[in-house]
Design a protein around this motif. Structure first.
Motif, PDB file in Angstrom:
ATOM      1  N   CYS A  65       0.999  -1.197   0.076  1.00  0.00           N
ATOM      2  CA  CYS A  65      -0.212   0.085  -0.007  1.00  0.00           C
ATOM      3  C   CYS A  65       0.789   1.109   0.074  1.00  0.00           C
ATOM      4  CB  CYS A  65      -0.730  -0.037   1.350  1.00  0.00           C
ATOM      5  SG  CYS A  65      -2.254  -0.924   1.003  1.00  0.00           S
ATOM      6  N   TYR A  66       1.918   1.181   0.867  1.00  0.00           N
ATOM      7  CA  TYR A  66       2.860   2.682   0.753  1.00  0.00           C
ATOM      8  C   TYR A  66       3.366   2.808  -0.564  1.00  0.00           C
ATOM      9  CZ  TYR A  66       6.645   5.506   2.480  1.00  0.00           C
ATOM     10  OH  TYR A  66       7.666   6.520   2.615  1.00  0.00           O
ATOM     11  N   ASP A  67       3.630   1.701  -1.274  1.00  0.00           N
ATOM     12  CA  ASP A  67       4.495   2.023  -2.493  1.00  0.00           C
ATOM     13  C   ASP A  67       3.424   2.421  -3.683  1.00  0.00           C
ATOM     14  OD1 ASP A  67       6.993   1.226  -1.573  1.00  0.00           O
ATOM     15  OD2 ASP A  67       6.747  -0.820  -2.043  1.00  0.00           O
ATOM     16  N   TRP A  68       2.133   1.913  -3.606  1.00  0.00           N
ATOM     17  CA  TRP A  68       1.239   2.278  -4.650  1.00  0.00           C
ATOM     18  C   TRP A  68       0.013   1.805  -4.251  1.00  0.00           C
ATOM     19  CZ3 TRP A  68      -1.362  -1.930  -6.991  1.00  0.00           C
ATOM     20  CH2 TRP A  68      -0.961  -3.355  -6.557  1.00  0.00           C
ATOM     21  N   ALA A  69      -0.670   0.894  -3.523  1.00  0.00           N
ATOM     22  CA  ALA A  69      -1.877   0.440  -3.621  1.00  0.00           C
ATOM     23  C   ALA A  69      -2.886   1.704  -2.942  1.00  0.00           C
ATOM     24  CB  ALA A  69      -2.130  -0.917  -2.924  1.00  0.00           C
ATOM     25  N   TRP A  70      -2.352   2.483  -2.039  1.00  0.00           N
ATOM     26  CA  TRP A  70      -2.956   3.420  -1.445  1.00  0.00           C
ATOM     27  C   TRP A  70      -3.611   4.548  -2.663  1.00  0.00           C
ATOM     28  CZ3 TRP A  70       0.859   4.239   3.086  1.00  0.00           C
ATOM     29  CH2 TRP A  70       0.420   3.225   4.174  1.00  0.00           C
ATOM     30  N   PHE A  71      -2.811   4.626  -3.477  1.00  0.00           N
ATOM     31  CA  PHE A  71      -3.093   5.661  -4.534  1.00  0.00           C
ATOM     32  C   PHE A  71      -3.580   5.330  -5.967  1.00  0.00           C
ATOM     33  CE2 PHE A  71       0.737   6.073  -2.055  1.00  0.00           C
ATOM     34  CZ  PHE A  71       0.374   6.838  -1.025  1.00  0.00           C
ATOM     35  N   ARG A  72      -3.952   3.946  -5.958  1.00  0.00           N
ATOM     36  CA  ARG A  72      -4.399   3.308  -7.341  1.00  0.00           C
ATOM     37  C   ARG A  72      -5.640   2.574  -7.275  1.00  0.00           C
ATOM     38  NH1 ARG A  72      -0.405   5.676  -7.841  1.00  0.00           N
ATOM     39  NH2 ARG A  72       1.573   5.158  -9.032  1.00  0.00           N
ATOM     40  N   GLY A  73      -6.630   3.442  -6.520  1.00  0.00           N
ATOM     41  CA  GLY A  73      -7.986   3.110  -6.270  1.00  0.00           C
ATOM     42  C   GLY A  73      -8.094   2.031  -5.171  1.00  0.00           C
ATOM     43  N   ALA A  74      -9.423   1.641  -4.784  1.00  0.00           N
ATOM     44  CA  ALA A  74      -9.675   1.035  -3.412  1.00  0.00           C
ATOM     45  C   ALA A  74      -9.179  -0.440  -3.341  1.00  0.00           C
ATOM     46  CB  ALA A  74     -11.101   1.533  -3.019  1.00  0.00           C
ATOM     47  N   GLY A  75      -9.535  -0.878  -4.516  1.00  0.00           N
ATOM     48  CA  GLY A  75      -9.633  -2.502  -4.596  1.00  0.00           C
ATOM     49  C   GLY A  75      -8.211  -3.053  -4.329  1.00  0.00           C
ATOM     50  N   GLY A 386     -10.845 -11.238   6.487  1.00  0.00           N
ATOM     51  CA  GLY A 386     -12.266 -11.196   6.036  1.00  0.00           C
ATOM     52  C   GLY A 386     -12.827  -9.794   5.677  1.00  0.00           C
ATOM     53  N   ILE A 387     -12.543  -8.844   6.531  1.00  0.00           N
ATOM     54  CA  ILE A 387     -13.136  -7.701   6.103  1.00  0.00           C
ATOM     55  C   ILE A 387     -12.536  -7.027   5.053  1.00  0.00           C
ATOM     56  CG2 ILE A 387     -11.537  -6.228   7.696  1.00  0.00           C
ATOM     57  CD1 ILE A 387     -13.945  -4.334   7.975  1.00  0.00           C
ATOM     58  N   TRP A 388     -11.181  -6.994   4.756  1.00  0.00           N
ATOM     59  CA  TRP A 388     -10.622  -6.788   3.493  1.00  0.00           C
ATOM     60  C   TRP A 388     -10.945  -7.274   2.144  1.00  0.00           C
ATOM     61  CZ3 TRP A 388     -10.053  -2.428   5.526  1.00  0.00           C
ATOM     62  CH2 TRP A 388      -9.225  -2.303   6.745  1.00  0.00           C
ATOM     63  N   PHE A 389     -11.090  -8.710   2.164  1.00  0.00           N
ATOM     64  CA  PHE A 389     -11.522  -9.478   0.949  1.00  0.00           C
ATOM     65  C   PHE A 389     -12.974  -9.003   0.901  1.00  0.00           C
ATOM     66  CE2 PHE A 389      -7.889 -12.505   2.118  1.00  0.00           C
ATOM     67  CZ  PHE A 389      -7.000 -11.764   1.644  1.00  0.00           C
ATOM     68  N   TYR A 390     -13.624  -8.999   1.784  1.00  0.00           N
ATOM     69  CA  TYR A 390     -15.030  -8.485   1.735  1.00  0.00           C
ATOM     70  C   TYR A 390     -15.011  -7.211   1.015  1.00  0.00           C
ATOM     71  CZ  TYR A 390     -19.916  -6.850   2.436  1.00  0.00           C
ATOM     72  OH  TYR A 390     -21.274  -6.563   2.530  1.00  0.00           O
ATOM     73  N   LEU A 391     -14.471  -6.260   1.381  1.00  0.00           N
ATOM     74  CA  LEU A 391     -14.304  -5.059   0.748  1.00  0.00           C
ATOM     75  C   LEU A 391     -13.804  -4.962  -0.637  1.00  0.00           C
ATOM     76  CD1 LEU A 391     -13.099  -2.718   3.881  1.00  0.00           C
ATOM     77  CD2 LEU A 391     -15.542  -2.663   2.587  1.00  0.00           C
ATOM     78  N   ALA A 392     -12.896  -5.828  -0.746  1.00  0.00           N
ATOM     79  CA  ALA A 392     -12.427  -6.220  -2.198  1.00  0.00           C
ATOM     80  C   ALA A 392     -13.641  -6.690  -3.007  1.00  0.00           C
ATOM     81  CB  ALA A 392     -11.267  -7.170  -2.013  1.00  0.00           C
ATOM     82  N   TYR A 393     -14.430  -7.549  -2.422  1.00  0.00           N
ATOM     83  CA  TYR A 393     -15.390  -8.057  -3.336  1.00  0.00           C
ATOM     84  C   TYR A 393     -16.438  -7.103  -3.783  1.00  0.00           C
ATOM     85  CZ  TYR A 393     -19.444 -11.211  -4.378  1.00  0.00           C
ATOM     86  OH  TYR A 393     -20.626 -11.641  -4.769  1.00  0.00           O
ATOM     87  N   THR A 394     -16.593  -6.169  -2.948  1.00  0.00           N
ATOM     88  CA  THR A 394     -17.903  -5.320  -2.887  1.00  0.00           C
ATOM     89  C   THR A 394     -17.052  -4.039  -3.821  1.00  0.00           C
ATOM     90  OG1 THR A 394     -17.319  -4.059  -0.909  1.00  0.00           O
ATOM     91  CG2 THR A 394     -19.131  -5.593  -0.725  1.00  0.00           C
ATOM     92  N   SER A 395     -16.024  -3.717  -3.910  1.00  0.00           N
ATOM     93  CA  SER A 395     -15.514  -2.805  -4.787  1.00  0.00           C
ATOM     94  C   SER A 395     -15.025  -3.291  -6.051  1.00  0.00           C
ATOM     95  CB  SER A 395     -14.230  -2.006  -4.001  1.00  0.00           C
ATOM     96  OG  SER A 395     -13.329  -2.982  -3.905  1.00  0.00           O
ATOM     97  N   SER A 396     -15.173  -4.554  -6.400  1.00  0.00           N
ATOM     98  CA  SER A 396     -14.480  -5.224  -7.874  1.00  0.00           C
ATOM     99  C   SER A 396     -15.732  -5.277  -8.764  1.00  0.00           C
ATOM    100  CB  SER A 396     -14.009  -6.494  -7.323  1.00  0.00           C
ATOM    101  OG  SER A 396     -15.081  -7.370  -7.049  1.00  0.00           O
ATOM    102  N   GLY A 407     -19.371 -15.331   3.361  1.00  0.00           N
ATOM    103  CA  GLY A 407     -17.958 -15.436   3.905  1.00  0.00           C
ATOM    104  C   GLY A 407     -17.716 -14.249   4.898  1.00  0.00           C
ATOM    105  N   TYR A 408     -17.919 -13.132   4.716  1.00  0.00           N
ATOM    106  CA  TYR A 408     -17.834 -12.061   5.760  1.00  0.00           C
ATOM    107  C   TYR A 408     -18.520 -12.373   6.823  1.00  0.00           C
ATOM    108  CZ  TYR A 408     -17.557  -7.319   7.808  1.00  0.00           C
ATOM    109  OH  TYR A 408     -17.442  -6.569   8.491  1.00  0.00           O
ATOM    110  N   GLN A 409     -19.864 -12.816   6.641  1.00  0.00           N
ATOM    111  CA  GLN A 409     -20.380 -13.105   7.815  1.00  0.00           C
ATOM    112  C   GLN A 409     -19.698 -14.263   8.749  1.00  0.00           C
ATOM    113  OE1 GLN A 409     -24.443 -14.221   6.250  1.00  0.00           O
ATOM    114  NE2 GLN A 409     -25.221 -11.977   5.801  1.00  0.00           N
ATOM    115  N   LEU A 410     -19.227 -15.268   8.019  1.00  0.00           N
ATOM    116  CA  LEU A 410     -18.466 -16.233   8.831  1.00  0.00           C
ATOM    117  C   LEU A 410     -17.127 -15.672   9.697  1.00  0.00           C
ATOM    118  CD1 LEU A 410     -18.222 -19.171   6.384  1.00  0.00           C
ATOM    119  CD2 LEU A 410     -19.817 -18.909   8.754  1.00  0.00           C
ATOM    120  N   ALA A 411     -16.641 -14.600   8.990  1.00  0.00           N
ATOM    121  CA  ALA A 411     -15.436 -13.861   9.779  1.00  0.00           C
ATOM    122  C   ALA A 411     -15.807 -13.161  10.997  1.00  0.00           C
ATOM    123  CB  ALA A 411     -14.754 -12.957   8.717  1.00  0.00           C
TER     124      ALA A 411
END
Length: 486
Positions: A65-75, A386-396, A407-411
């Motif tokens: 994230c520090y190198d690039w992911a914070w600045f290349r969209g949410a996913g 779980g929360i990050w992969f769920y957010l990846a799912y909802t933002s993809s 799956g998020y509910q199980l987390a």
């Protein structure tokens, strides 16, 4: 009560089968008279170094994230599980534009900074130390790095305080230092500031310094709301022991310190000061909470979640108070502190991943058993990813890359059940004090300060008036009946 030998620290490898097994990687369990690294590299310094090392590993985990992911969209920041609020809020909360928190109105939907005053000051100081030149991406990276350095200092404070709170059990602080969830969540937000102040307060209380305890808890409450709950736990314990003067000193110290920090902003920036409280009250049910799980499973939006959460919190805190007044032996301060904060987390409308940090130092003091601690941590690590992969799912979008809602509910369930499990074993230790590992050597309440060894003056049950076991004789090491693998 038996005397304990202050010069011989308790070695967890002699009491804890998981610690003993883990020590095989380092050559096996230490002997009772072993001296690790001579006088300089004692237990406290080892714990601090380990905690800083784990913090550094957590920083490494954020590198994508520090190198690039914070600045290349949410996913991308979600798929790499390296999200942090810190760089994003640098710009959107006005720090990049030199706006003054609480006094200057912010552009956008959030009119004022939605954090308590001392956390806002921490954020502002970090912005002063951040270079004001270069691209916005570079400035956000530097802001995160400056905050990471300040939070690392908070980590060292927490490690020292937890290691010293129980005089004969400094190695229990390795539970905090080596906690996987600590490394993963330490730089998501600014929670370590309040946790460091709370840990310092716990240390002061263990040393019988009620006013300083109150001052640190007041400052911690000015950084995050949850430390005020410790005063409720302390109230019940002081009620049972009749230590009203000491509780009064603590409460006055807390109120004075909180007012000292908050009053200037209250007087001159009332609208900005109230934003944290109105935002917390108006916030709908959100990620990680039991209410979100119920809402998603039932299809009911739970419009009355505020009332439900408040009512359940009060009900469970009342149950903890009743437990403290009816237990066969007065609970240890750390045990009750852990339970009230856990209740607050379990019943809250939102559970951000970094909230686990609130409990880790308290868990190390309340239930220093590696087996139970790691079971709990496993559930929290499941929730973290779980929360990050769920957010990846909802933002993809239509790609649906990540974890679907089931799956998020199980987390969420894994987090809730793991926390409830640790609460259950702490309650068991309170109801069956002979199974409390901290009391195996005849100690009463090493973190209790004036409560340690104090007589009860108010109890609500016959079991509390007539303990099931005889008091140990003077100088006798006591084994209340729990085996080393309990």
């Amino acid at each position: 009560m038996t005397k304990v030998q202050e010069d011989l620290p308790v070695l967890p490898t002699q009491q804890d089968e998981v610690a003993a097994a883990g020590s095989e990687f380092l050559g096996g369990p230490l002997g009772r008279h072993a001296r690790l690294g001579g006088q300089w590299l004692g237990p406290v310094r080892v714990v601090v170094l380990v905690a800083i090392g784990m913090f550094a590993l957590g920083m490494v985990q954020k590198l994508p994230c520090y190198d690039w992911a914070w600045f290349r969209g949410a996913g991308s920041q979600y798929t790499h599980a390296c999200y942090s609020d810190i760089p994003h809020l640098y710009a959107v909360r006005g720090f990049a534009d030199n706006l003054t928190p609480y006094f200057d109105r912010l552009p956008g939907d959030m009119e004022y900074l939605e954090y308590p005053v001392l956390t806002g000051l921490f954020m502002e100081i970090a912005s002063w130390l951040t270079p004001g030149s270069g691209t916005m991406q570079h400035r956000e990276q530097m802001y995160w790095m400056v905050n990471a350095g300040m939070l690392m200092a908070c980590t060292a404070v927490i490690a020292v305080c937890v290691a010293r709170t129980h005089r004969r059990r400094p190695w229990d602080a390795l539970l905090f230092a080596l906690a996987p969830a600590f490394a993963l969540t330490a730089t998501i937000n600014w929670d370590l500031l309040a946790i460091a102040l709370t840990a310092a307060g716990m240390l002061m209380w263990s040393r019988g310094r009620a006013v300083l305890f109150g001052v640190f808890i007041g400052l911690a409450t000015a950084a995050k709301l949850y430390p005020a709950l410790l005063l409720g736990a302390l109230f019940v314990l002081c009620w049972r022991a009749g230590k009203w003067r000491e509780f009064g000193y603590a409460a006055l110290g807390a109120a004075g310190a909180w007012l000292l920090v908050n009053l200037p902003v209250m007087l001159f920036a009332w609208d900005g000061w109230t934003k944290f409280y109105t935002f917390s009250q108006e916030r709908p049910i959100d990620f990680g909470s039991v209410w979100l799980l119920i809402s998603q499973r039932s299809g009911n939006p739970l419009d009355g979640a505020n009332t439900y959460a408040t009512g359940l919190t009060l009900l469970l805190c009342g149950a903890i108070g009743l437990l403290a007044l009816t237990a066969p032996r007065r609970p240890r301060f750390a045990q009750l502190a852990f339970l009230v904060v856990a209740v607050f987390i379990l019943t809250n409308k939102v559970y951000s991943p970094q909230y686990v940090l609130w409990l880790i130092p308290l868990a190390a003091l309340a239930r220093p058993r590696w087996r139970d601690f790691l079971i709990w941590q496993a559930g929290e690590v499941v929730y973290f990813f779980g929360i990050w992969f769920y957010l990846a799912y909802t933002s993809s979008g239509e790609k649906h890359q990540g974890l679907p809602v089931e799956g998020y509910q199980l987390a969420i369930a894994a987090h809730l059940l793991a926390t409830l499990y640790l609460c259950a074993v702490v309650v068991r230790d309170i109801l069956l004090p002979e199974r409390d590992v901290v009391r195996l050597d005849g100690s009463d309440d090493p973190s209790g300060g004036v409560l340690d060894g104090a007589e009860d003056v108010f109890v609500l049950s016959d079991a509390a008036r007539a303990p099931r076991y005889a008091a140990p004789s003077e100088g006798q090491r006591v084994d209340w009946g729990a085996g080393p693998g309990d």
